[in-house]
Motif scaffolding. Structure first.
Motif, PDB file in Angstrom:
ATOM      1  N   ALA A 178       0.847  -1.186   0.000  1.00  0.00           N
ATOM      2  CA  ALA A 178       0.000   0.000   0.000  1.00  0.00           C
ATOM      3  C   ALA A 178       0.881   1.234   0.000  1.00  0.00           C
ATOM      4  O   ALA A 178       1.977   1.217   0.561  1.00  0.00           O
ATOM      5  N   ALA A 179       0.416   2.308  -0.640  1.00  0.00           N
ATOM      6  CA  ALA A 179       1.212   3.536  -0.679  1.00  0.00           C
ATOM      7  C   ALA A 179       0.340   4.728  -1.026  1.00  0.00           C
ATOM      8  O   ALA A 179      -0.721   4.575  -1.634  1.00  0.00           O
ATOM      9  N   THR A 180       0.821   5.900  -0.653  1.00  0.00           N
ATOM     10  CA  THR A 180       0.220   7.127  -1.165  1.00  0.00           C
ATOM     11  C   THR A 180       0.888   7.443  -2.494  1.00  0.00           C
ATOM     12  O   THR A 180       2.093   7.237  -2.661  1.00  0.00           O
TER      13      THR A 180
ATOM     14  N   GLY B  39      -4.758   8.398   5.403  1.00  0.00           N
ATOM     15  CA  GLY B  39      -6.068   8.480   4.743  1.00  0.00           C
ATOM     16  C   GLY B  39      -7.177   8.313   5.751  1.00  0.00           C
ATOM     17  O   GLY B  39      -6.976   8.453   6.958  1.00  0.00           O
ATOM     18  N   GLY B  40      -8.352   7.980   5.258  1.00  0.00           N
ATOM     19  CA  GLY B  40      -9.507   7.806   6.135  1.00  0.00           C
ATOM     20  C   GLY B  40     -10.211   9.118   6.403  1.00  0.00           C
ATOM     21  O   GLY B  40      -9.650  10.196   6.170  1.00  0.00           O
ATOM     22  N   GLU B  41     -11.420   9.028   6.876  1.00  0.00           N
ATOM     23  CA  GLU B  41     -12.257  10.203   7.184  1.00  0.00           C
ATOM     24  C   GLU B  41     -12.293  11.188   6.025  1.00  0.00           C
ATOM     25  O   GLU B  41     -12.155  12.402   6.212  1.00  0.00           O
ATOM     26  N   GLY B  42     -12.445  10.635   4.825  1.00  0.00           N
ATOM     27  CA  GLY B  42     -12.656  11.467   3.642  1.00  0.00           C
ATOM     28  C   GLY B  42     -11.413  12.156   3.116  1.00  0.00           C
ATOM     29  O   GLY B  42     -11.488  12.989   2.223  1.00  0.00           O
ATOM     30  N   ARG B  43     -10.242  11.818   3.675  1.00  0.00           N
ATOM     31  CA  ARG B  43      -9.043  12.553   3.251  1.00  0.00           C
ATOM     32  C   ARG B  43      -8.544  12.182   1.863  1.00  0.00           C
ATOM     33  O   ARG B  43      -8.248  13.049   1.061  1.00  0.00           O
ATOM     34  N   LEU B  44      -8.411  10.909   1.573  1.00  0.00           N
ATOM     35  CA  LEU B  44      -7.906  10.499   0.259  1.00  0.00           C
ATOM     36  C   LEU B  44      -8.744   9.324  -0.260  1.00  0.00           C
ATOM     37  O   LEU B  44      -9.083   8.424   0.508  1.00  0.00           O
ATOM     38  N   PRO B  45      -9.072   9.320  -1.545  1.00  0.00           N
ATOM     39  CA  PRO B  45      -9.727   8.126  -2.089  1.00  0.00           C
ATOM     40  C   PRO B  45      -8.763   6.939  -2.068  1.00  0.00           C
ATOM     41  O   PRO B  45      -7.542   7.125  -2.117  1.00  0.00           O
TER      42      PRO B  45
ATOM     43  N   THR C  78     -15.540   1.336   7.182  1.00  0.00           N
ATOM     44  CA  THR C  78     -14.558   1.285   8.282  1.00  0.00           C
ATOM     45  C   THR C  78     -13.611   2.478   8.243  1.00  0.00           C
ATOM     46  O   THR C  78     -13.356   3.107   9.273  1.00  0.00           O
ATOM     47  N   ALA C  79     -13.071   2.765   7.048  1.00  0.00           N
ATOM     48  CA  ALA C  79     -12.042   3.804   6.961  1.00  0.00           C
ATOM     49  C   ALA C  79     -12.648   5.185   6.739  1.00  0.00           C
ATOM     50  O   ALA C  79     -11.979   6.200   6.939  1.00  0.00           O
ATOM     51  N   GLY C  80     -13.899   5.224   6.295  1.00  0.00           N
ATOM     52  CA  GLY C  80     -14.542   6.512   6.074  1.00  0.00           C
ATOM     53  C   GLY C  80     -13.980   7.264   4.882  1.00  0.00           C
ATOM     54  O   GLY C  80     -13.568   8.419   4.996  1.00  0.00           O
TER      55      GLY C  80
END
Ligand SMILES: [Zn+2]
Length: 319
Positions: free
Chosen positions: A18-20, A56-62, A97-99
């Motif tokens: 996994a990565a940004t 990520g999570g809570e709407g920060r990054l798809p 879960t991750a939002g």
């Protein structure tokens, strides 16, 4: 360095990465974990943890996930034999879960999209890609769009049948290209041919015969091993001819773990078989076979860029 546009995750049979990822495909923070086998719930929680740890999570990054298996357009993993999951609504569960927004696609489809956006297929609107490894995967880009299909199952190029009634394929059919060109198949073919004691090869000394051992012998100059690789290439070319007759791509990419080291035997044989089987061969230029460029990152980067593209499209539609 520009900001990340999405998180990409490539879920393989044994490990996940996994990565940004930025808009131009640059990989920023990277994580590597074991893939939890046969446990959809644990897989989903593991991916959620990756997302949070990567910021990520809570709407920060798809989030884009590429995973081996049959994946529906809504991101349900209908059947993932390598990971041991069935009917897992991965996109909706992970989104909950991750939002965040989550896209889940087949891993080879993700890799094909990555190559088309920033890799060896950059700027080409029509291309095919075969991914060679333990199995044979594939992807199709038509008119600049990666093909998903009605049920989400488009691009399974490894299961194009080139020899009806031929070698058994793990999918249950016979004569699929995977039964000739996967690493597993090449190992099996080598083993069968060693029954003929007149065959002169260093592969007799190997305890285990796989695509890897065949490739290693070929690189050391073993002509029996190179003939198996060339044959795999030949069958790829036969399959490609039918696909080119249908889709008329500009380019055919060969990617996956086994591509680079085997290309000098696989690619020329594939080009010969394609030229021999393509309709109207004397009057057209056959698409070239070329090596993919992104290596092991193709699926992860492609999944991220696809998620970013879908998020932008959804944002645009909402406005
Ligand atoms: Zn098959």
């Amino acid at each position: 360095v520009s900001d990340p546009v999405a998180i990409g995750i490539d879920v393989g049979g044994t490990k996940l990465v996994a990565a940004t990822v930025t808009a131009d495909g640059t990989v920023l923070d990277r994580q590597r974990r074991e893939t939890p086998a046969r446990d959809g719930e644990l897989l989903q929680r593991t991916l959620a943890r990756c997302v949070v740890e990567l910021g990520g999570g809570e709407g920060r990054l798809p989030v884009g996930v590429g995973i081996a298996g049959l994946v529906t357009p809504s991101g349900e993993v209908r059947y993932g034999p390598n990971i041991g999951v069935r009917d897992l609504p991965l996109a909706s569960r992970l989104a909950e879960t991750a939002g965040c927004e989550v896209s889940v696609v087949n891993d080879a489809t993700a890799a094909t999209f990555g190559e088309q956006r920033i890799g060896a297929g950059r700027g080409r609107d029509d291309l095919l890609m075969f991914t060679l490894g333990t199995g044979v995967g594939g992807g199709v880009v038509v008119g600049g769009e990666v093909l998903i299909g009605h049920a989400g199952f488009a691009g399974e190029l490894g299961h194009v049948i080139v020899d009806e009634g031929g070698r058994a394929c793990p999918c249950g059919n016979r004569g699929c290209i995977e039964a000739y060109a996967s690493g597993t198949s090449m190992g099996l073919i080598a083993r069968e041919r060693l029954v003929d004691l007149s065959v002169d090869t260093t592969l007799r000394d190997e305890a285990e015969l796989t695509g890897r051992t065949v490739t290693r012998a070929a690189l050391a100059g073993d002509t029996f091993a190179t003939s198996i690789l060339a044959e795999a290439g030949w069958w790829l070319g036969v399959a490609a001819a039918s696909l080119v007759n249908v889709l008329d791509p500009e380019l055919i990419l060969i990617g996956g773990g086994a591509a680079l080291q085997t290309s000098r035997w696989v690619l020329p044989a594939a080009e010969t078989a394609l030229a021999e089987h393509l309709i109207g061969s004397p009057w057209r230029v056959a698409p070239a076979f070329e090596l993919a460029a992104l290596g092991d990152d193709a699926g992860m980067v492609g999944a991220a860029l696809l998620a970013a593209k879908r998020a932008t499209a959804a944002g645009g539609a909402a406005r």
